[in-house]
Design a protein around this motif. Structure first.
Motif: not given
Length: 220
Positions: A5-10, A29-33, A62-63, A86-89
């Motif tokens: 799944s995608t977890f965005l701005s939680n 976690n497979i193919n998660c964002v 990311d972030k 892992f980018v910009d965390n």
């Protein structure tokens, strides 16, 4: 438990901005964002405790941000991370990963870029994790005010094989302390900057150290 799944701005009031997972057998976690998640204390995206095995594959992070474990805070488990990024965390400790009291951790062909820790572990901070294997990973432009890209404390053995460390800026590039065995083969270090000591690796109180066929150029 399988997550795809995608977890965005939680966000969370305390810990686990996206998920809080505890007392489970296996998490995959497979193919998660996981992007722009946050928590004020632990695990900007996920806090995972008392799980036998965690496997993260082909996932993007990311972030994300937290005080401890910008993306993941992991306690008491075996961790596998494969072909992920892992980018910009950001965190005080463990900008991407903070792991403690675990059976082991394995990172394979994973990319850590532009992560920041105000304390230590601009990529990963590991305490009382029995062993760590890092194979074919790239660490580029990560920064920590103290500690290193990898900050490992109290371990049995670490194996680091065919990894690239490029343009990282830390107090010490990799800070490894209080362990039985550290083995490194065919790593490449280019233009890393250590504000204190150890432009490539900083080892303290490690019983057995083997470094072979690595290339170290223009580090300072």
């Amino acid at each position: 438990v399988t997550l795809n799944s995608t977890f965005l701005s939680n966000s969370a009031k305390v810990s686990g901005g996206g998920c809080y997972l505890e007392n489970l057998k296996i998490i995959m976690n497979i193919n998660c964002v996981l992007r722009l998640n946050s928590a004020p204390i632990r695990g900007g995206s996920m806090l995972i405790e008392k799980v036998k095995i965690v496997s993260i594959v082909n996932s993007e992070h990311d972030k994300n941000s937290a005080k401890t474990g910008g993306v993941y805070y992991m306690d008491q488990m075996m961790v596998y991370i494969n072909t992920s990024s892992f980018v910009d965390n950001k965190a005080e400790a463990g900008a991407s990963i903070y792991a403690t009291s675990g059976q082991g951790a394995v990172f394979v062909e994973t990319y850590f870029y532009l992560n920041f820790a105000s304390s230590g572990g601009s990529a990963a901070y590991l305490v009382l994790v029995s062993f760590l294997r890092i194979i074919g990973c790239k660490f580029v432009r990560n920064e920590a005010k103290s500690g290193g890209v990898i900050h490992a404390l109290d371990f049995t053995f670490i194996e680091s094989l065919n990894n690239h460390f490029v343009n990282n800026k830390n107090l010490r590039t990799n800070e490894i302390s209080q362990g039985k065995s550290y083995t490194e083969v065919s790593n490449i270090y280019v233009n890393n900057f250590a504000k204190d000591s150890g432009g490539c690796v900083f080892l303290v109180n490690v019983d057995d150290v083997k470094i072979a066929s690595s290339s170290m150029k223009a580090n300072r």
